[in-house]
Design an enzyme around this catalytic site. Structure first.
Site, short mmCIF file in Angstrom:
data_model
loop_
_atom_site.label_atom_id
_atom_site.label_comp_id
_atom_site.label_asym_id
_atom_site.label_seq_id
_atom_site.Cartn_x
_atom_site.Cartn_y
_atom_site.Cartn_z
N ASN A 9 -2.09 -3.07 -6.91
CA ASN A 9 -1.40 -2.55 -5.73
C ASN A 9 -1.72 -3.46 -4.56
OD1 ASN A 9 -0.45 -1.12 -3.56
ND2 ASN A 9 -1.81 0.64 -3.82
N TRP A 10 -0.75 -4.27 -4.19
CA TRP A 10 -1.00 -5.27 -3.14
C TRP A 10 -1.05 -4.66 -1.74
CZ3 TRP A 10 2.60 -10.08 -4.41
CH2 TRP A 10 2.25 -10.57 -5.69
N LYS A 11 -0.62 -3.41 -1.62
CA LYS A 11 -0.57 -2.74 -0.31
C LYS A 11 0.21 -3.62 0.68
CE LYS A 11 -4.62 -0.17 -1.63
NZ LYS A 11 -5.85 0.52 -1.27
N HIS A 95 0.27 7.87 -3.50
CA HIS A 95 -0.99 7.18 -3.20
C HIS A 95 -1.68 7.89 -2.03
CE1 HIS A 95 -3.83 4.11 -1.92
NE2 HIS A 95 -3.72 3.61 -3.14
N GLU A 97 -3.13 6.81 0.49
CA GLU A 97 -2.81 6.27 1.82
C GLU A 97 -1.48 6.82 2.33
OE1 GLU A 97 -3.44 2.15 0.82
OE2 GLU A 97 -5.58 2.57 0.63
N GLU A 167 -7.60 8.41 -8.31
CA GLU A 167 -8.16 7.55 -7.26
C GLU A 167 -8.96 8.40 -6.28
OE1 GLU A 167 -5.89 3.55 -6.98
OE2 GLU A 167 -5.15 4.92 -5.47
N GLY A 173 -11.35 1.01 -1.38
CA GLY A 173 -11.61 0.01 -0.35
C GLY A 173 -13.00 0.11 0.24
N SER A 213 -12.16 0.57 -5.87
CA SER A 213 -13.16 -0.50 -5.94
C SER A 213 -13.38 -1.06 -7.34
CB SER A 213 -14.49 -0.02 -5.33
OG SER A 213 -14.30 0.33 -3.97
N GLY A 234 -6.73 -2.36 -6.01
CA GLY A 234 -6.28 -2.76 -4.68
C GLY A 234 -6.78 -4.15 -4.34
N GLY A 235 -7.87 -4.21 -3.57
CA GLY A 235 -8.41 -5.48 -3.06
C GLY A 235 -8.53 -6.59 -4.10
#
Ligand code: 13P
Length: 254
Positions: A9-11, A95, A97, A167, A173, A213, A234-235
């Site tokens: 997930n590149w956000k 998600h 977010e 999640e 993150g 993470s 993510g990251g």
């Protein structure tokens, strides 16, 4: 056995040029991987561009959200049909977010799942508790509420097309990964919920990703757990080296 699925997930990251660099390097790293489903979820602006780069390869395309209507006066929104048209096979829905910063509700998640299925997109449906809820021992209650809301009026045939992602918000993150045991406990709860509501077959078949993470050095431990079938990253999906290594290390299962 369920095939592992690793999705990035590149956000809100990556211009077209950056996307090109990432995808071309990732393709080289995972070109021979056939025993893991690999997905990248760029921002809307890069979808069609990345779709062209992924043609005939072993990496599939996903979007990070969708609207529930087919078309209409919804400024700023993108429909599931448009995502399909841009080359997507998957779409992330619910998600944390989106829930936290854009007031997404379980009802909205439910409508989006239906729109995705109608357009032959595979929904990656996210659930998870925040730190406050975990500390109050409300994790299972929250997960149950989110599952019940998300899958309202979704039948057994439809549920088998879905991917779930657990999640925990406190692990996203933050560098604070859930231990394999903490994750497994909730994955098992989700699988039991699926069995109770949709039967053993659906529950055995549906893949449940862990997200929060995930890194090259913790994915293998997570994948050893019985009910963890992959990761939503993510990251660490923003660099080809780390995402490629997560894909490779996720194969150790079994
Ligand atoms: P991180 O891997 O950066 O914790 O993000 C997880 C996530 O939100 C994936 O959807």
């Amino acid at each position: 056995m369920r095939k592992p699925i690793i999705a990035g997930n590149w956000k809100m990251y990556k211009t077209l040029k950056e996307a090109e660099e990432l995808v071309s390097s990732l393709k080289r790293q995972v070109y021979d991987v056939t025993d893991v489903d690999i997905v990248v979820c760029p921002p809307y602006t890069a979808l069609s561009y990345v779709a062209d780069m992924l043609e005939d390869g072993n990496i599939a395309l996903g979007a990070q959200d969708t609207h529930w209507e087919e078309e209409g006066a919804w400024t700023g929104e993108v429909s599931a049909g448009m995502l399909k048209d841009a080359g997507c096979l998957y779409v992330i829905i619910g998600h944390s977010e989106r829930r936290q910063f854009f007031s997404e509700t379980d009802e909205g998640v439910n409508k989006k799942i239906k729109a995705a299925l109608k357009n032959s997109l595979i929904p990656i449906v996210c659930v998870g508790e925040n730190l406050n809820q975990r500390e109050k021992s409300l994790t299972f209650d929250i997960i149950k509420e989110q599952l019940t809301g998300a899958f309202k009026n979704i039948n057994s045939e439809e549920i088998e097309k879905i991917i779930l992602a657990y999640e925990p918000v406190w692990a996203i993150g933050t560098g604070k990964v859930a231990t394999p045991q903490q994750a497994q406990e909730v994955h098992k709860y989700i699988r039991d919920w699926l069995a109770k509501n949709y039967g053993e077959q659906a529950s055995r078949q549906i893949r449940i990703q862990y997200g929060g993470s995930v890194k090259p050095d913790n994915i293998a431990g997570l994948m050893l757990e019985e009910d963890i079938d992959g990761a939503l990253v993510g990251g660490a999906s923003l660099k080809a080296d780390s995402f490629g290594a997560i894909v490779i290390n996720s194969r150790k299962k079994g």
